[in-house]
Structure formats: structure tokens, C-alpha cells
Design a protein around this motif. Structure first.
Motif, PDB file in Angstrom:
ATOM      1  N   THR A  96       0.831  -1.206   0.000  1.00  0.00           N
ATOM      2  CA  THR A  96       0.000   0.000   0.000  1.00  0.00           C
ATOM      3  C   THR A  96       0.865   1.255   0.000  1.00  0.00           C
ATOM      4  N   VAL A  97       1.980   1.206   0.762  1.00  0.00           N
ATOM      5  CA  VAL A  97       2.928   2.328   0.756  1.00  0.00           C
ATOM      6  C   VAL A  97       3.428   2.568  -0.663  1.00  0.00           C
ATOM      7  N   LEU A  98       3.784   1.499  -1.367  1.00  0.00           N
ATOM      8  CA  LEU A  98       4.274   1.624  -2.743  1.00  0.00           C
ATOM      9  C   LEU A  98       3.232   2.268  -3.645  1.00  0.00           C
ATOM     10  N   ILE A  99       1.966   1.896  -3.453  1.00  0.00           N
ATOM     11  CA  ILE A  99       0.883   2.395  -4.304  1.00  0.00           C
ATOM     12  C   ILE A  99       0.797   3.916  -4.262  1.00  0.00           C
ATOM     13  N   TYR A 100       0.892   4.524  -3.074  1.00  0.00           N
ATOM     14  CA  TYR A 100       0.820   5.993  -3.041  1.00  0.00           C
ATOM     15  C   TYR A 100       2.194   6.651  -3.183  1.00  0.00           C
ATOM     16  N   THR A 371      -4.776   9.615  -7.764  1.00  0.00           N
ATOM     17  CA  THR A 371      -4.522  10.672  -8.748  1.00  0.00           C
ATOM     18  C   THR A 371      -5.784  11.485  -9.023  1.00  0.00           C
ATOM     19  N   THR A 372      -6.782  11.350  -8.161  1.00  0.00           N
ATOM     20  CA  THR A 372      -8.016  12.132  -8.310  1.00  0.00           C
ATOM     21  C   THR A 372      -7.806  13.536  -7.754  1.00  0.00           C
ATOM     22  N   GLY A 373      -8.868  14.317  -7.727  1.00  0.00           N
ATOM     23  CA  GLY A 373      -8.788  15.707  -7.271  1.00  0.00           C
ATOM     24  C   GLY A 373      -8.467  15.891  -5.812  1.00  0.00           C
ATOM     25  N   ILE A 374      -8.409  14.791  -5.034  1.00  0.00           N
ATOM     26  CA  ILE A 374      -8.006  14.874  -3.615  1.00  0.00           C
ATOM     27  C   ILE A 374      -6.695  14.119  -3.405  1.00  0.00           C
ATOM     28  N   SER A 375      -5.875  14.094  -4.424  1.00  0.00           N
ATOM     29  CA  SER A 375      -4.639  13.301  -4.434  1.00  0.00           C
ATOM     30  C   SER A 375      -3.788  13.480  -3.181  1.00  0.00           C
ATOM     31  N   SER A 376      -3.327  14.703  -2.917  1.00  0.00           N
ATOM     32  CA  SER A 376      -2.406  14.918  -1.794  1.00  0.00           C
ATOM     33  C   SER A 376      -3.086  14.685  -0.452  1.00  0.00           C
ATOM     34  N   TYR A 377      -4.359  15.033  -0.350  1.00  0.00           N
ATOM     35  CA  TYR A 377      -5.101  14.820   0.901  1.00  0.00           C
ATOM     36  C   TYR A 377      -5.235  13.325   1.186  1.00  0.00           C
ATOM     37  N   LEU A 378      -5.588  12.551   0.167  1.00  0.00           N
ATOM     38  CA  LEU A 378      -5.764  11.106   0.337  1.00  0.00           C
ATOM     39  C   LEU A 378      -4.433  10.428   0.654  1.00  0.00           C
ATOM     40  N   VAL A 379      -3.364  10.866  -0.004  1.00  0.00           N
ATOM     41  CA  VAL A 379      -2.031  10.323   0.292  1.00  0.00           C
ATOM     42  C   VAL A 379      -1.691  10.547   1.756  1.00  0.00           C
ATOM     43  N   ASP A 383      -1.172   7.500   4.304  1.00  0.00           N
ATOM     44  CA  ASP A 383       0.201   7.408   4.811  1.00  0.00           C
ATOM     45  C   ASP A 383       0.212   7.386   6.338  1.00  0.00           C
ATOM     46  N   GLY A 384      -0.569   8.268   6.957  1.00  0.00           N
ATOM     47  CA  GLY A 384      -0.630   8.305   8.417  1.00  0.00           C
ATOM     48  C   GLY A 384      -1.132   7.002   9.002  1.00  0.00           C
ATOM     49  N   PHE A 385      -2.190   6.451   8.419  1.00  0.00           N
ATOM     50  CA  PHE A 385      -2.773   5.221   8.942  1.00  0.00           C
ATOM     51  C   PHE A 385      -1.848   4.023   8.736  1.00  0.00           C
ATOM     52  N   VAL A 386      -1.348   3.865   7.536  1.00  0.00           N
ATOM     53  CA  VAL A 386      -0.515   2.697   7.215  1.00  0.00           C
ATOM     54  C   VAL A 386       0.740   2.659   8.076  1.00  0.00           C
TER      55      VAL A 386
END
Length: 482
Positions: A96-100, A371-379, A383-386
Motif C-alpha cells: 500500500t505504501v508503494l501504491i501511493y 490521482t483524483t482531485g483529492i490526491s495529496s489529501y488522500l495520500v 500514509d498516516g494510517f498505514v
């Protein structure tokens, strides 16, 4: 039967391990962590964290990988068949880390292409929101940021191209090219940065000691967290790479070289980062406290602002910086990918090429969500959870498995056999008692901060990740189960 592979030289292994360790966090996180945790004072807990966390745990990972010479999932299964499920949980969290992570490299690719003409313009923050990272407005979830989508796909193709090849022709060869190139580029950037007017302002700001911070638990947690994630510890990367080592390898010597290279790089880079920030403060009259940030804010907003006022030299430094980030990111990405590749390859008895291709397609599809319109927010949310919830807890679990369930005493002769430096009862005490307690403590602190004021969207994301990870871990454990 899948053919066993080995590194063709110690150098290939060392460059691959350094490449896996030296990543985005070394460039955009370390300097901020130093600055916000007591400046020069931070180096005391930082060095202690290296001594009692970084080096001992990496020695353990190298020893386990070298001893078993098997994939992470098979190693845990051989220790106890019931532990295979735990292995897949960790592997899926790391995947999952690799994915983002690849999406972040996609952002960097956009900035690398923009750095030749400075097409980010004067409003660099707006450029990032519109063309790269989007915003936290959930209504934008239904649309894609096309440059980021294309960038992520290109990075996946690069990672696939490197990883699908034979170990030495792929990861080994590319690491021996990219890591020296990365170090040369960063040396050039930092040495020039030190000559900029105002550089001393930045360095003084970075190193200004605050001795009162030494009694603050947060500075110690920050130091241990930095070492934990900077060295990619407990993510089965070091263990997997060490499993490819030939006989007569000097395990402890290799650990010390990797730790030294990683720490030297991030400390050296911090001087360059703060020299450039000092130049900006000197040139624009902006206080340092308003310029200093970490992560995407530093690299994709603050630095383009600085390059804009640098003149001709900015047009040279900007492409070099984003190229360095790309090199650091790619070598880390293939390292993050490898544990999942090796375990899947062994699980299904597939060829390396087929395994990498299938996983790359799956990973790329999931990356598109980021890569949607909330890209950086979702990352940021994922990232915090994982890291705070998943990987940190599983590192503590590994520490317990490898020292309490597995007979760690049998590992000591293997680790010491060809090494110039030796480990013994002190090392065993640290990894068996000190580290599990400390890691679980860090996890509890991380959990508290993670779940404080969590909103409904973040809670949904956390639940979805956990359900998917546990579901697929169960499925993978059941497949070909004896």
C-alpha cells in the motif's frame, strides 16, 4: 521450482540497500524534524536511536534473511505456520505504501518537466492544487488530475521495467547507476547552496540548540520515528535483500555501511535545504519560521518559489533537485516492491517477470485512486494510517516473533561468522526486551494522535484499508495451504 537468485557482488547489495533506505524522507523530512525538535540538540537522541534501534534491528533483519534465504512469508511460515497470515498483513501494508509512494514520484515527474521553463508560474501553491495534488474538497474525488495520472503510470512502467528483470540486471544494475548519481547531484546542490548569500542564516536556524528539549519525550519519539522510517526498518525490505546474499557475507559490516551512508546523506542534505531557505529569507525578508515546512509543502511549493527568484542558477538547480528526488524515489520504490514480489513469486511458483507484471498492473490500478482531485489529501490520510497504525505495530510484532518464538541464539553465530564487528548478549537484550517495549509505546502514541479528531471520511478510509488487508491476507494464507 523457482530458481534461487543471489547478488553477484557485495557492491550490488550495498547500493540496493542504500537505495532502499535513501528516499523522499531523507530529502524533505529530516531537516524539518531537526529544526522542529531542538535543532542541534536533536542529534543526541538521533545518534542514540541509531545505536539502540537502527543498527540492532537491521542486524536482526539481515541475520534472519541471510539465515533462511527465503521470502518473508515463507520465513514466518517456517517459524510457525500460523504466522504466515501476519506476513501477508505486513506485505500488503508495505505494498500500500508503494501504491501511493509512486503517485508522489508522479508529482515529482511533473515538477521535473516543469523545472526547465518554470511553468509553475508565480502562484506555486495554486499550481500544485490545480495540476498536481488537488485539495481536500471531497467533491473532487470524481475527477482525475490528468498530469498526475500520467506521471503515476510512467513511474509504474519504470518500476516494472527495473523489477521484472533478473535481480542483478534490474535492481542491482540500476542501483549502481542511480545511487552514485544521486550522491553526486546532491553534493553539487549542497556545495553551491552553502555559497548563497544568507546560507549562514539557514544553517544557524537549523542547528540552534534548545537544550530544554532533551527532557521532552516528543523529541525522542521524533528521533526514533525518523530512524525507523528513514532506514525502511521492519518492512521486510532489508530481510528480503539479505536473503539474496551469497555465503561469507559480512552482515554487521554491511549494516554499519548502510546506516552510515543513510545518515550522512540526510544530514548533509539538511545543510543544503536550510542554506537555500536561508537565501530565500535573506533575499525576500521573509522570516525563516514562515518558510520552513516538510514534505510536499517544502519541495513542491517553497522550493519553486525560491527557484523563481534565483535567476539563471535556479534553472540549473531546479531540474537537478527534482532529478535527485526521482532517483532517490525510484531506488526506494523498487526496494519497497521487492518483498511483495519475492513472497508472491514463491507463493504461486511464478516466474519473476510474471509476478512483477501482475503486481504492477494491480498496483497501478490502485494508484489511480490517488490521482483524483483529492490526491495529496488522500495520500496524507493513508500514509498516516498505514505507518502509524499498521507498519509500526507489525515491526513490534516481528521483534517479538524473531526473538521470542524463533531461537535468536542460533542466529548470533551466523551474524558474527564473517563480520569484523560482533554481537552478543547486549544486542540480544536490546532486541528482545528494549525494542518491543519501545516500539509498542511508539505505536500507542501514534494511535492516540491518529485517532484524535478523526473525521468520518478518514474513518471510512481506515476501515476500507483494514478490511482489504485482512481479507486478502486471509485469502493468500489459504492458497496452497498444507
Amino acid at each position: 521450482m523457482v530458481e534461487k537468485t543471489q547478488w553477484n557482488s557485495q557492491l550490488s547489495f550495498l547500493f540496493a540497500m542504500i537505495g532502499a533506505a535513501v528516499g523522499l524522507g531523507n530529502i524533505w523530512r529530516f531537516s524539518y524534524v531537526v529544526y522542529s525538535n531542538g535543532g542541534g540538540t536533536f542529534f543526541i537522541p538521533y545518534l542514540i536511536a541509531i545505536a539502540i534501534l537502527g543498527i540492532p534491528f537491521l542486524i536482526l533483519e539481515y541475520g534472519i534473511g541471510y539465515n533462511f534465504k527465503d521470502s518473508f512469508s515463507n520465513i514466518l511460515k517456517r517459524i510457525n505456520p500460523k504466522l504466515e497470515f501476519v506476513s501477508w498483513v505486513l506485505l500488503l501494508f508495505v505494498f500500500t505504501v508503494l501504491i501511493y509512494y509512486i503517485v508522489i514520484l508522479g508529482w515529482d515527474l511533473i515538477y521535473l518537466s516543469s523545472s526547465f521553463t518554470f511553468s509553475w508560474g508565480n502562484d506555486v501553491a495554486l499550481y500544485f492544487v490545480k495540476n498536481v495534488g488537488g485539495s481536500s474538497n471531497l467533491s473532487n474525488l470524481s475527477s482525475f488530475i490528468i498530469p498526475t495520472t500520467i506521471g503515476a503510470i510512467i513511474i509504474w512502467v519504470i518500476v516494472w521495467f527495473i523489477s521484472h528483470r533478473d535481480l542483478n540486471d534490474g535492481i542491482g544494475k540500476i542501483s549502481k547507476i542511480l545511487i552514485p548519481s544521486l550522491f553526486i547531484i546532491m553534493i553539487g546542490i549542497v556545495l553551491y547552496a552553502l555559497t548563497l548569500p544568507g546560507a549562514n542564516i539557514g544553517i544557524q536556524t537549523l542547528l540552534q540548540p534548545d537544550w530544554s528539549k532533551l527532557t521532552d519525550i516528543n523529541i525522542w519519539l521524533a528521533a526514533f520515528s525518523q530512524i525507523l522510517f528513514s532506514l525502511s526498518m521492519g518492512q521486510a525490505i532489508a530481510l528480503t535483500y539479505a536473503s539474496y546474499l551469497p555465503e561469507n557475507s559480512k552482515l554487521i559490516d554491511n549494516v554499519l555501511l548502510v546506516v552510515f551512508a543513510n545518515s550522512s546523506f540526510e544530514i548533509f542534505t539538511a545543510f543544503g535545504i536550510f542554506s537555500i531557505l536561508g537565501f530565500m529569507s535573506f533575499s525576500s525578508g521573509t522570516p525563516m519560521v514562515q518558510l520552513v515546512s516538510e514534505g510536499t509543502g517544502l519541495i513542491f511549493v517553497v522550493f519553486p518559489m525560491i527557484f523563481n527568484i534565483m535567476g539563471a542558477m535556479g534553472h540549473i538547480l531546479a531540474p537537478l533537485l527534482f532529478l535527485a528526488i526521482l532517483f532517490a524515489g525510484i531506488t526506494s520504490a523498487v526496494g519497497i516492491f521487492e518483498p511483495m514480489v519475492k513472497s508472491t513469486e514463491d507463493k504461486f511458483n511464478w516466474s519473476r517477470k510474471k509476478t512483477v507484471t501482475v503486481l504492477s498492473i494491480i498496483g497501478c490500478i490502485f494508484s489511480l485512486i490517488f490521482t483524483t482531485g483529492i490526491s495529496s489529501y488522500l495520500v496524507g490520510v493513508v500514509d498516516g494510517f498505514v505507518n502509524e497504525f499498521g507498519i509500526l505495530f507489525l515491526i513490534a510484532i516481528q521483534c517479538i516473533i524473531f526473538t521470542w518464538i524463533f531461537n535468536v541464539d542460533s542466529l548470533i553465530p551466523v551474524i558474527n561468522e564473517n563480520s569484523r564487528f560482533k554481537v552478543g548478549s547486549l544486542w540480544k537484550f536490546i532486541i528482545k526486551y528494549v525494542l518491543p517495549c519501545f516500539l509498542i509505546g511508539m505505536w500507542l502514541v501514534g494511535i492516540y494522535s491518529l485517532f484524535t479528531d478523526v473525521d468520518s471520511f478518514e474513518a471510512i478510509v481506515y476501515i476500507v484499508i483494514m478490511v482489504l488487508v485482512l481479507l486478502f491476507s486471509g485469502i493468500l494464507t489459504k492458497i496452497n495451504a498444507d
